[in-house]
Write an enzyme that holds these catalytic residues in place. Structure first.
Site, PDB file in Angstrom:
ATOM      1  N   ASN A  14      -7.626  29.655  17.857  1.00  0.00           N
ATOM      2  CA  ASN A  14      -7.141  28.589  16.985  1.00  0.00           C
ATOM      3  C   ASN A  14      -6.278  29.194  15.889  1.00  0.00           C
ATOM      4  O   ASN A  14      -6.111  30.393  15.818  1.00  0.00           O
ATOM      5  CB  ASN A  14      -8.320  27.801  16.395  1.00  0.00           C
ATOM      6  CG  ASN A  14      -9.241  28.701  15.600  1.00  0.00           C
ATOM      7  OD1 ASN A  14      -8.853  29.264  14.585  1.00  0.00           O
ATOM      8  ND2 ASN A  14     -10.465  28.885  16.079  1.00  0.00           N
ATOM      9  N   ILE A  24     -23.141  30.262  14.994  1.00  0.00           N
ATOM     10  CA  ILE A  24     -23.582  31.352  14.107  1.00  0.00           C
ATOM     11  C   ILE A  24     -24.217  30.784  12.838  1.00  0.00           C
ATOM     12  O   ILE A  24     -25.284  31.199  12.405  1.00  0.00           O
ATOM     13  CB  ILE A  24     -22.390  32.279  13.768  1.00  0.00           C
ATOM     14  CG1 ILE A  24     -21.779  32.811  15.068  1.00  0.00           C
ATOM     15  CG2 ILE A  24     -22.818  33.418  12.858  1.00  0.00           C
ATOM     16  CD1 ILE A  24     -20.420  33.464  14.915  1.00  0.00           C
TER      17      ILE A  24
HETATM   18  O1  C5P Z   1     -19.655  22.299  13.791  1.00  0.00           O
HETATM   19  P1  C5P Z   1     -18.431  22.846  13.164  1.00  0.00           P
HETATM   20  O2  C5P Z   1     -17.687  23.806  14.040  1.00  0.00           O
HETATM   21  O3  C5P Z   1     -17.545  21.841  12.506  1.00  0.00           O
HETATM   22  O4  C5P Z   1     -19.015  23.695  11.946  1.00  0.00           O
HETATM   23  C1  C5P Z   1     -18.217  24.473  11.157  1.00  0.00           C
HETATM   24  C2  C5P Z   1     -19.063  25.497  10.449  1.00  0.00           C
HETATM   25  O5  C5P Z   1     -19.926  26.148  11.375  1.00  0.00           O
HETATM   26  C3  C5P Z   1     -18.237  26.609   9.854  1.00  0.00           C
HETATM   27  O6  C5P Z   1     -18.932  27.084   8.698  1.00  0.00           O
HETATM   28  C4  C5P Z   1     -18.216  27.667  10.936  1.00  0.00           C
HETATM   29  O7  C5P Z   1     -18.026  28.954  10.416  1.00  0.00           O
HETATM   30  C5  C5P Z   1     -19.585  27.506  11.541  1.00  0.00           C
HETATM   31  N1  C5P Z   1     -19.656  27.783  12.987  1.00  0.00           N
HETATM   32  C6  C5P Z   1     -20.327  28.908  13.432  1.00  0.00           C
HETATM   33  N2  C5P Z   1     -20.437  29.144  14.783  1.00  0.00           N
HETATM   34  C7  C5P Z   1     -19.910  28.294  15.669  1.00  0.00           C
HETATM   35  C8  C5P Z   1     -19.220  27.141  15.237  1.00  0.00           C
HETATM   36  C9  C5P Z   1     -19.108  26.924  13.883  1.00  0.00           C
HETATM   37  O8  C5P Z   1     -20.791  29.696  12.602  1.00  0.00           O
HETATM   38  N3  C5P Z   1     -20.031  28.548  16.948  1.00  0.00           N
END
Ligand code: C5P
Length: 400
Positions: free
Chosen positions: A210, A307
């Site tokens: 992205n 994460i």
């Molecule tokens: O659910 P979404 O992707 O909108 O959430 C965004 C938040 O979750 C951000 O803080 C991003 O760093 C974290 N995130 C993560 N691991 C993922 C997806 C999102 O830590 N696989």
């Protein structure tokens, strides 16, 4: 009040108040700072570089394109070296140049090339200070994160009386030292920060990814260090320099990011997940480059580990901050992420046309279970500073 060990770059521009600059250098050094001086051409009409060299203990730089000086500490090195840049006196001309991003001499170039805190001590005739273009330029600088020192009111060199005198050196030193103490509320705390995108390989040359630049996450890491914290920064593939004082681990995929976070999270008091982690990855990575076949291709994707939620749902967990990039229903989505991810704060930003990924400016809506803060739009650095203040305040409130 102390500035022990602080690396301060003093910029002197061409005003009569430049006669106070040697005294300012002395006071800064008495407070423990290391001071280097840059003068504009105008400043040299009022005071000599030799005087400033004597009081600072370092050669004074006056020109951008000086081969001899560049062979020593080059201007970019000098910009990186500085933790604070203070411009005293700052003339209307310098204020205008900084407000509009000019880089036509050494001082204005250094300010643009530096991530240091910027302090501006204006000094000019009272009518100039009140002039509408000057007011607009000062507002612009302050919006960009500069801290204004004065000016004071009183008798002016031109014989008039009013606002426009440069603040006295001891007042400038107290303001800088005071801010430096107040702004280190996270001394003794450890943080883990994720930043940037992740790249999920399809084959040896292609990936799913992205447009995250990593700038917001890097700014958060930098401001946490400024606030006194120890920071492990787990960075996806980005093209950014490591902020001073930050321990950086580079990763490529979401799974590598999780592993790197797991390695340092036990000791952490705080976790800030700014990375734009790819939600899905190709189930299989082709060992050879995929060739086109003339037929449509179907790709099977599997979900990546979350994460933020993994850390947020640990039995013993640090203070957890997540980010949310939303195109609509910002508040509802952000609030539902607080519980879904086990986060203490969610910083949500609207992505789309004007703001968000790969841009210098941003705006954030920050939510805790009971509170809401609206920040910006402003520079990612300034936003990161304000977010770190909120994090420090909330962590402190929980300790009580
Ligand atoms: O659910 P979404 O992707 O909108 O959430 C965004 C938040 O979750 C951000 O803080 C991003 O760093 C974290 N995130 C993560 N691991 C993922 C997806 C999102 O830590 N696989």
């Amino acid at each position: 009040m102390t500035l022990t060990g602080r690396r301060i770059l003093l910029g002197i521009s061409g005003g009569i108040a430049a006669y106070k600059s040697p005294e300012l250098v002395r006071r800064l050094r008495d407070a423990g700072a290391e001071v280097r001086v840059v003068m504009t051409a105008g400043a040299e009409a009022f005071i000599t570089p030799l005087t400033l060299q004597a009081v600072s203990g370092h050669r004074v730089r006056t020109h951008l394109l000086d081969p001899e000086a560049e062979a020593g500490m080059g201007h970019i090195e000098l910009a990186r070296w500085a933790e604070d840049i203070v411009i005293a006196p700052a003339t209307a001309q310098v204020v205008a140049k900084l407000a509009h991003g000019f880089a036509d001499d050494l001082l204005s170039t250094l300010v643009l090339a530096s991530q240091a805190r910027l302090w501006v001590a204006p000094a000019m005739n009272r009518l100039m200070w009140d002039a509408e273009p000057v007011r607009a330029n000062v507002d612009q600088l302050v919006r960009g994160g500069a801290r204004l020192l004065g000016p004071d009111r009183g008798e002016q060199a031109c014989g008039e009386h009013g606002a426009g005198r440069m603040q006295e050196p001891d007042v400038i030193v107290s303001a800088m030292a005071g801010a430096s103490e107040r702004s280190r509320p996270l001394v003794g705390k450890r943080f883990v920060v994720t930043a940037g995108p992740t790249h999920e390989p399809l084959d040896p040359v292609r990936f799913l990814g992205n447009r995250s630049s990593g700038r917001m996450g890097f700014a958060v890491a930098r401001m946490l260090v400024e606030a006194g914290a120890t920071v492990d920064l787990v960075a996806g593939p980005v093209n950014l320099p490591t902020p001073p004082g930050v321990q950086r681990v580079d990763v490529v995929t979401a799974r590598e990011m999780l592993e790197a976070v797991n390695r340092c999270i036990d000791a952490a008091d705080g976790f800030v997940a700014v990375a734009a982690v790819a939600d899905y990855r190709p189930e299989h990575e082709a060992t050879d480059k995929l060739k086109k076949s003339g037929e449509p291709v179907t790709m099977h994707l599997v979900e990546n580990p979350d994460i933020l939620a993994t850390v947020g749902h640990r039995q013993t967990r640090p203070f957890v901050v997540g980010f949310a990039a939303e195109t609509r229903d910002l508040e509802t989505s952000a609030r539902s992420k607080l519980s879904a991810k086990g986060a203490d704060l969610i910083a949500a930003n609207r992505v789309g046309h004007e703001l968000g990924f790969d841009r210098e400016d941003n705006a954030l809506e920050v939510f805790s279970a009971h509170r809401h803060w609206s920040l910006g739009p402003r520079s990612k650095c300034q936003l990161a500073r304000e977010l770190v203040d909120i994090i420090a305040g909330e962590m402190k409130a929980r300790e009580r």
